[in-house]
Write a protein that holds these residues in place. Structure first.
Motif, PDB file in Angstrom:
ATOM      1  N   GLU A  35       6.347   3.261  -0.013  1.00 58.14           N
ATOM      2  CA  GLU A  35       5.707   2.018  -0.429  1.00 58.14           C
ATOM      3  C   GLU A  35       5.844   1.053   0.734  1.00 58.14           C
ATOM      4  OE1 GLU A  35       5.997  -1.590  -3.743  1.00 58.14           O
ATOM      5  OE2 GLU A  35       7.443   0.057  -3.786  1.00 58.14           O
ATOM      6  N   LEU A  36       4.711   0.478   1.166  1.00 59.17           N
ATOM      7  CA  LEU A  36       4.669  -0.326   2.380  1.00 59.17           C
ATOM      8  C   LEU A  36       4.072  -1.697   2.092  1.00 59.17           C
ATOM      9  CD1 LEU A  36       3.122   2.638   4.331  1.00 59.17           C
ATOM     10  CD2 LEU A  36       5.501   1.931   4.512  1.00 59.17           C
ATOM     11  N   ALA A  37       4.415  -2.671   2.928  1.00 62.72           N
ATOM     12  CA  ALA A  37       3.881  -4.020   2.748  1.00 62.72           C
ATOM     13  C   ALA A  37       3.498  -4.599   4.100  1.00 62.72           C
ATOM     14  CB  ALA A  37       4.916  -4.917   2.071  1.00 62.72           C
ATOM     15  N   GLY A  54      14.409  -3.175   5.433  1.00 60.22           N
ATOM     16  CA  GLY A  54      15.674  -3.797   5.057  1.00 60.22           C
ATOM     17  C   GLY A  54      16.332  -2.946   3.986  1.00 60.22           C
ATOM     18  N   PHE A  55      17.654  -2.756   4.089  1.00 57.18           N
ATOM     19  CA  PHE A  55      18.325  -1.857   3.146  1.00 57.18           C
ATOM     20  C   PHE A  55      19.825  -2.141   3.163  1.00 57.18           C
ATOM     21  CE2 PHE A  55      17.642   0.066   7.261  1.00 57.18           C
ATOM     22  CZ  PHE A  55      18.907   0.484   7.639  1.00 57.18           C
ATOM     23  N   PHE A 103       0.845  -1.200   0.000  1.00 59.16           N
ATOM     24  CA  PHE A 103       0.000   0.000   0.000  1.00 59.16           C
ATOM     25  C   PHE A 103       0.877   1.246   0.000  1.00 59.16           C
ATOM     26  CE2 PHE A 103       0.616  -1.220   4.372  1.00 59.16           C
ATOM     27  CZ  PHE A 103       0.641  -0.061   5.133  1.00 59.16           C
ATOM     28  N   ILE A 104       0.281   2.361  -0.318  1.00 56.05           N
ATOM     29  CA  ILE A 104       0.996   3.609  -0.582  1.00 56.05           C
ATOM     30  C   ILE A 104       0.647   4.670   0.447  1.00 56.05           C
ATOM     31  CG2 ILE A 104       1.278   5.499  -2.264  1.00 56.05           C
ATOM     32  CD1 ILE A 104       2.443   2.762  -3.115  1.00 56.05           C
ATOM     33  N   ARG A 105       1.676   5.395   0.880  1.00 55.02           N
ATOM     34  CA  ARG A 105       1.476   6.597   1.676  1.00 55.02           C
ATOM     35  C   ARG A 105       2.395   7.677   1.124  1.00 55.02           C
ATOM     36  NH1 ARG A 105      -2.252   4.046   2.751  1.00 55.02           N
ATOM     37  NH2 ARG A 105      -3.095   3.438   4.772  1.00 55.02           N
ATOM     38  N   VAL A 126       8.957  -0.853   2.317  1.00 55.33           N
ATOM     39  CA  VAL A 126       9.638  -1.342   1.119  1.00 55.33           C
ATOM     40  C   VAL A 126      10.581  -0.275   0.593  1.00 55.33           C
ATOM     41  CG1 VAL A 126       9.307  -2.273  -1.219  1.00 55.33           C
ATOM     42  CG2 VAL A 126       7.634  -2.779   0.581  1.00 55.33           C
ATOM     43  N   ARG A 127      10.061   0.936   0.485  1.00 53.94           N
ATOM     44  CA  ARG A 127      10.897   2.062   0.033  1.00 53.94           C
ATOM     45  C   ARG A 127      10.347   3.354   0.627  1.00 53.94           C
ATOM     46  NH1 ARG A 127      12.152   1.799  -6.350  1.00 53.94           N
ATOM     47  NH2 ARG A 127       9.902   1.856  -6.592  1.00 53.94           N
TER      48      ARG A 127
END
Length: 797
Positions: A510-512, A594-595, A494-496, A558-559
């Motif tokens: 961007e999220l999961a 994670g990165f 999903f997006i924020r 995610v990012r």
């Protein structure tokens, strides 16, 4: 007799004739749910236009691992014209045809629609050529589940949960753009005809060759455009002697002949350096060997022109080295390229390599070519330009040459199919242009955390979508069209965003959703099974075996990226704080990410309350970074579990710094050790070890004689709840020389200090440890440990 009415075939033929005059491509979508009908229509069209596409190959792309895909390919091959060369390729092998040019391309999209596949294929057809897309009916495309989509259905979700926004975008963009027709093979009807627009004949390409140049005309004549000529000419500058480093930075959109131009110039440069020095070694590096194939091929062509007999070595059909007497051109992954030397370094697709690694490569070589795509499936280079070039230009020890190519090689400018693919895959998305009013809003913290309606964002609000995705293109070095597809299709993503009060997007998230696995899946993970779409729970259960973590529900970031013009103003931290509020309100147990572990990035997460809990055992071969996972617990139960995991991670890291983390940057290692919990742990040193150590701390013994004790004390120091005060340099000396067990040479190189300085700092640390942990405060107090007797040892004073 053809299945397609002749008047329809005539329309396709006439449009292709018009396209050839303009030097542009055309795209025809043919849809049906009947396989044999699709193949028949494709053959009818090919027979109609075969005189227009003869003289070059046609590419047929299909899915070989689907039986129906292989069947359609066989059916097509049986009926295809014998006087046309057709190359058949499965989608998983598309990398092998990059750089090739075809007169037409038939793409079977029945089984799968994958953004990366489109990105790769939409550059291979020359002007005047035709793309023929074979698809199911639009209704079936929206109802069926492709291979790409099936990989996004993670535990807890079903096929009905897929969002299907990318499929809808794909269909919408086909209807919107020029140069595209859509044909219903079942009804024998053009749903959309080729738009009839005025076609300007393609201007003849006039190439002007330099008059005064060291490079012979025969080399320049390998160029197809004036842009390529200009690129080749710049290699003269690389040949001239200079006390400064020479760096050539080349950028271009995909399809501009960037790699082939670099190959031509490089071939000449290698020949000249070989003649001048008697030898020449070139290292080519890129995210993978597929990126440098055109460079190899054209460099080889030029070397053969100069009569150098070449020995070409390949692996899996890819060139990995070219050698001749006194000449070596070799491909190495970025991490390996950093460990060797050469006369010239070529970095292709440089935007896909992290900026810190690019600077490490820059420090190692004296002649460098950085080449990168600006817009393309390989990634986007605007972030490369912003973050790398800006710092490069400020260096006084560098002569820098910059050139951006604009002229397409395979087709004329303003090609409608290029416009369609750039738009569909957002390859040319850019962040919002910020006005003074927008910047003032950011400074005054007049920003909002915003949860967009995804159907509106992905299908209607093109401006906001481009602002949102454009930030990723600027900020991240690894972008490809599949990232967009995952965002638009995956049910657990999903997006924020953070927007200014003036309406501009300045942070993209961007999220999961991950976790809530249940006992059975958690046990499978603990035994080694891979859990799709649950990256953080999977790593936590696999490495720490605490099944309870699988019961927790969390959000993986995610990012997250901030607009490049308003970085370091607290917007990222604001976004994380608001996300935390939302996650707590919705009952989530943790937030994590994670990165690639760099000091700057890790410091950002630690500063925002995230705990390091895992470090990958190997570096990423492209980025040269270890991947770190950080977690912020939100619930009491998650806090207990994460605390245990973080302590175990710290213990493991302390014992693993000599291997496998020997080459972990000391600054990153130090930050990981200081960000993880301190805890009381038993500590004692046997008398003989204590005596040896005190001899080092307060007398003239060297550290090599007591490294075992120094290492034990260093580990205790990083665990102790109330450790003595050390300077940052002293801590880095401990990490590098003691915990990572590096040689003196490597220690001095890492810390950028002298031998006397590091030995002095270590000696001072030993005295501090002696006072804090052993209660020995002076040489006089240490003296009694220098003259031990058997009785002392037996009584263990």
């Amino acid at each position: 007799m053809p299945l397609v009415p002749q008047e329809h075939l005539d329309e396709v033929r006439e449009e292709l004739v018009r396209a050839r005059r303009a030097g542009h491509r055309r795209l025809l979508v043919v849809y049906s749910d009947d396989d044999s009908r699709l193949v028949t229509v494709a053959l009818d069209i090919l027979y109609e236009i075969r005189d227009l596409v003869r003289g070059g190959e046609i590419l047929y792309a299909y899915h070989s691992f689907y039986s129906d895909g292989a069947m359609r390919r066989e059916l097509f091959a049986k009926g295809a014209p014998k006087d046309i060369d057709i190359e058949y390729i499965s989608f998983q092998n598309l990398d092998t045809i990059l750089g090739r040019t075809y007169n037409g391309c038939i793409i079977d999209l029945i089984n799968n629609l994958e953004p990366n596949d489109l990105g790769k294929l939409m550059g291979v057809v020359r002007g005047g050529g035709l793309y023929l897309l074979l698809t199911p009916t639009p209704q079936r495309m929206l109802e069926s589940v492709t291979r790409f989509q099936s990989n996004l259905i993670v535990p807890g979700y079903t096929a009905s949960s897929l969002k299907k926004f990318f499929v809808r975008r794909f269909l919408n963009k086909l209807s919107e753009h020029d140069g595209i027709a859509i044909y219903d093979a079942d009804s024998k009807f053009f749903v959309k005809k080729f738009p009839r627009q005025t076609v300007e004949p393609q201007a003849e390409r006039k190439i002007v060759y330099p008059e005064k140049t060291k490079i012979p005309l025969k080399v320049f004549k390998l160029a197809l455009t004036q842009d390529q000529v200009e690129v080749i000419k710049n290699f003269e500058v690389l040949y001239t002697k200079s006390e400064k480093k020479k760096v050539f930075v080349l950028t271009a959109d995909r399809g501009r002949g960037k790699s082939s131009a670099v190959g031509i110039g490089l071939g000449w440069l290698v020949h000249k350096l070989r003649r001048a020095k008697g030898r020449c070694r070139v290292v080519l590096t890129a995210p993978n060997e597929t990126n440098v194939q055109e460079v190899f091929r054209f460099a080889g062509k030029v070397l053969e022109m100069y009569k150098h007999p070449l020995e070409i070595r390949t692996e899996s059909d890819y060139i990995v080295s070219i050698e001749s007497k006194g000449i070596e051109l070799v491909y190495l992954p970025p991490l390996e390229a950093m460990k060797t030397r050469a006369d010239v370094l070529v970095v292709d697709e440089a935007a896909a390599i992290p900026v810190p690694l690019l600077f490490k490569l820059l420090d190692r070589y004296d002649k460098l070519i950085f080449s990168s795509t600006i817009h393309g499936y390989e990634g986007a280079g605007r972030g490369f330009s912003v973050r790398f070039l800006k710092r490069l230009r400020s260096r006084e020890d560098i002569d820098i040459i910059e050139y951006e190519m604009e002229e397409p090689v395979r087709y004329a400018s303003q090609d409608p199919i290029e416009a369609w693919i750039f738009d569909t895959l957002l390859l040319d998305a850019e962040p919002a242009t910020l006005t003074d009013e927008d910047l003032k809003a950011v400074r005054n913290k007049e920003v909002i955390y915003y949860a967009p309606d995804e159907a509106t964002l992905f299908l209607k609000n093109e401006k906001e979508l481009r602002e949102f995705f454009g930030i990723y293109i600027m900020a991240h070095y690894r972008n490809n069209p599949n990232d967009l597809g995952i965002m638009m299709e995956a049910p657990h993503h999903f997006i924020r965003m953070v927007k200014t009060s003036t309406g501009k997007v300045v942070v993209s998230l961007e999220l999961a959703v991950e976790g809530s696995l249940g006992p059975e899946l958690s046990r499978e993970s603990a035994k080694g099974a891979w859990l799709m779409g649950n990256i953080i729970p999977d790593r936590m259960i696999k490495h720490y075996k605490i099944l309870d973590f699988g019961d927790l529900k969390g959000v993986r970031i995610v990012r997250i990226a901030t607009h490049p013009h308003v970085m370091n103003q607290g917007l990222g931290s604001f976004a994380l704080a608001k996300l935390e509020e939302e996650a707590r309100a919705n009952g989530y147990d943790w937030i994590g990410a994670g990165f690639g572990a760099t000091e700057e990035l890790l410091r950002f997460w630690v500063r925002n309350g995230y705990m390091p809990v895992h470090l990958s055992p190997e570096k990423n071969p492209v980025s040269g970074e270890y991947t770190v996972i950080v977690i912020k617990p939100l619930s009491e139960r998650a806090g207990r579990i994460v605390s245990i995991i973080a302590r175990e991670f710290k213990d493991k890291l302390l014992d693993s710094l000599p291997s496998p983390y020997y080459d972990l940057e000391p600054e990153v290692a130090l930050l990981l050790l200081e960000a993880t919990p301190r805890f009381q742990t038993p500590f004692s040193i046997p008398l003989l070890k204590k005596a040896r150590f005190l001899m080092y701390a307060w007398s003239d013994m060297t550290i090599e004689n007591c490294m075992d004790v120094m290492s034990a004390l260093a580990k205790y120091y990083f665990k102790a709840p109330n450790p003595p005060e050390l300077t940052r340099l002293q801590k880095l000396c401990l990490v590098t020389k003691v915990l990572q067990a590096k040689s003196w040479h490597a220690t001095l190189e890492d810390l950028k200090i002298s031998m006397p300085q590091v030995t002095s700092e270590l000696k001072e640390i030993a005295k501090i440890f002696s006072k804090a942990f052993l209660n020995v405060y002076s040489p006089e107090e240490a003296l009694k440990y220098f003259f031990l007797t058997l009785k002392d040892l037996e009584e263990n004073i």
